[in-house]
Design an enzyme around this catalytic site. Sequence first.
Site, PDB file in Angstrom:
ATOM      1  N   GLN A 169      -9.779  -2.629   1.648  1.00 48.60           N
ATOM      2  CA  GLN A 169      -8.473  -2.316   1.048  1.00 48.60           C
ATOM      3  C   GLN A 169      -8.696  -1.748  -0.352  1.00 48.60           C
ATOM      4  OE1 GLN A 169      -5.582  -5.536   0.900  1.00 48.60           O
ATOM      5  NE2 GLN A 169      -4.001  -4.198   0.030  1.00 48.60           N
ATOM      6  N   SER A 170      -8.135  -0.575  -0.591  1.00 45.60           N
ATOM      7  CA  SER A 170      -8.330   0.083  -1.888  1.00 45.60           C
ATOM      8  C   SER A 170      -7.017   0.298  -2.625  1.00 45.60           C
ATOM      9  CB  SER A 170      -9.053   1.420  -1.709  1.00 45.60           C
ATOM     10  OG  SER A 170      -8.281   2.292  -0.904  1.00 45.60           O
ATOM     11  N   HIS A 175      -2.191   1.869   8.610  1.00 44.34           N
ATOM     12  CA  HIS A 175      -2.746   3.183   8.950  1.00 44.34           C
ATOM     13  C   HIS A 175      -2.382   3.515  10.399  1.00 44.34           C
ATOM     14  CE1 HIS A 175      -5.809   3.477   5.585  1.00 44.34           C
ATOM     15  NE2 HIS A 175      -5.632   2.161   5.591  1.00 44.34           N
ATOM     16  N   HIS A 207      -0.186  -1.350   3.676  1.00 47.07           N
ATOM     17  CA  HIS A 207       0.043  -0.074   4.359  1.00 47.07           C
ATOM     18  C   HIS A 207      -0.613  -0.149   5.724  1.00 47.07           C
ATOM     19  CE1 HIS A 207      -3.373   0.063   1.610  1.00 47.07           C
ATOM     20  NE2 HIS A 207      -4.017   0.760   2.547  1.00 47.07           N
ATOM     21  N   ASP A 233      -1.787  10.533   4.798  1.00 42.42           N
ATOM     22  CA  ASP A 233      -2.922  10.035   4.013  1.00 42.42           C
ATOM     23  C   ASP A 233      -3.634  11.223   3.347  1.00 42.42           C
ATOM     24  OD1 ASP A 233      -4.764   7.155   4.227  1.00 42.42           O
ATOM     25  OD2 ASP A 233      -5.678   8.956   3.370  1.00 42.42           O
TER      26      ASP A 233
HETATM   27  P1  DGP Z   1      -7.061   1.246   2.300  1.00 39.23           P
HETATM   28  O1  DGP Z   1      -8.505   1.594   2.087  1.00 39.23           O
HETATM   29  O2  DGP Z   1      -6.785   0.530   3.609  1.00 39.23           O
HETATM   30  O3  DGP Z   1      -6.471   0.535   1.104  1.00 39.23           O
HETATM   31  O4  DGP Z   1      -6.315   2.651   2.418  1.00 39.23           O
HETATM   32  C1  DGP Z   1      -5.791   3.350   1.332  1.00 39.23           C
HETATM   33  C2  DGP Z   1      -5.501   4.733   1.822  1.00 39.23           C
HETATM   34  O5  DGP Z   1      -4.658   5.359   0.865  1.00 39.23           O
HETATM   35  C3  DGP Z   1      -6.724   5.622   1.982  1.00 39.23           C
HETATM   36  O6  DGP Z   1      -6.851   6.022   3.355  1.00 39.23           O
HETATM   37  C4  DGP Z   1      -6.461   6.822   1.103  1.00 39.23           C
HETATM   38  C5  DGP Z   1      -4.988   6.731   0.821  1.00 39.23           C
HETATM   39  N1  DGP Z   1      -4.593   7.195  -0.483  1.00 39.23           N
HETATM   40  C6  DGP Z   1      -5.205   6.914  -1.668  1.00 39.23           C
HETATM   41  N2  DGP Z   1      -4.539   7.507  -2.669  1.00 39.23           N
HETATM   42  C7  DGP Z   1      -3.485   8.168  -2.113  1.00 39.23           C
HETATM   43  C8  DGP Z   1      -2.428   8.972  -2.656  1.00 39.23           C
HETATM   44  O7  DGP Z   1      -2.307   9.198  -3.855  1.00 39.23           O
HETATM   45  N3  DGP Z   1      -1.532   9.482  -1.754  1.00 39.23           N
HETATM   46  C9  DGP Z   1      -1.626   9.247  -0.398  1.00 39.23           C
HETATM   47  N4  DGP Z   1      -0.682   9.812   0.388  1.00 39.23           N
HETATM   48  N5  DGP Z   1      -2.615   8.494   0.146  1.00 39.23           N
HETATM   49  C10 DGP Z   1      -3.525   7.961  -0.721  1.00 39.23           C
END
Ligand code: DGP
Length: 116
Positions: free
Chosen positions: A96-97, A104, A102, A33
């Site tokens: 969720q973003s 975690h 996914h 992450d």
């Molecule tokens: P959520 O809020 O549950 O949708 O988690 C999305 C996660 O994705 C957040 O912890 C940050 C991560 N994230 C966002 N952009 C990127 C990226 O470009 N690469 C990676 N490896 N993680 C990312």
Amino acid sequence: MARDPACLFCRIVAGTTPAEFLYRDEHTAVLRDVRPQAPFHALVIPVEHVRTLDDLREEHAALVAELVLRAVTLAREHGLAEGYRLVWNCGADAGQSVWHIHLHVLGGRALAWPPG
Ligand code: DGP
């Protein structure tokens, strides 16, 4: 297999957007992450584009099992023997973003409960 070229995680699994991969096979991938919330924080994702948990159907049962088993194996491989947490945010209220499911995997410190 479903892909959405506008989706960040689809672009990552396609190799057109960079990420640190901890694992990759035909159906699943594990990314570190970019905004870690714990000393160990990785995301287990399907290669197939599935927008939210609400889009899962009976046909995804094997894929969901693969994702969970990959997360458990990952925790074992990274020495999270004291405990870890698996989190699946679904929808805006849950935070969720990224709209590609996914799982975690968080560990490496004591994690508070209840979550925010
Ligand atoms: P959520 O809020 O549950 O949708 O988690 C999305 C996660 O994705 C957040 O912890 C940050 C991560 N994230 C966002 N952009 C990127 C990226 O470009 N690469 C990676 N490896 N993680 C990312």
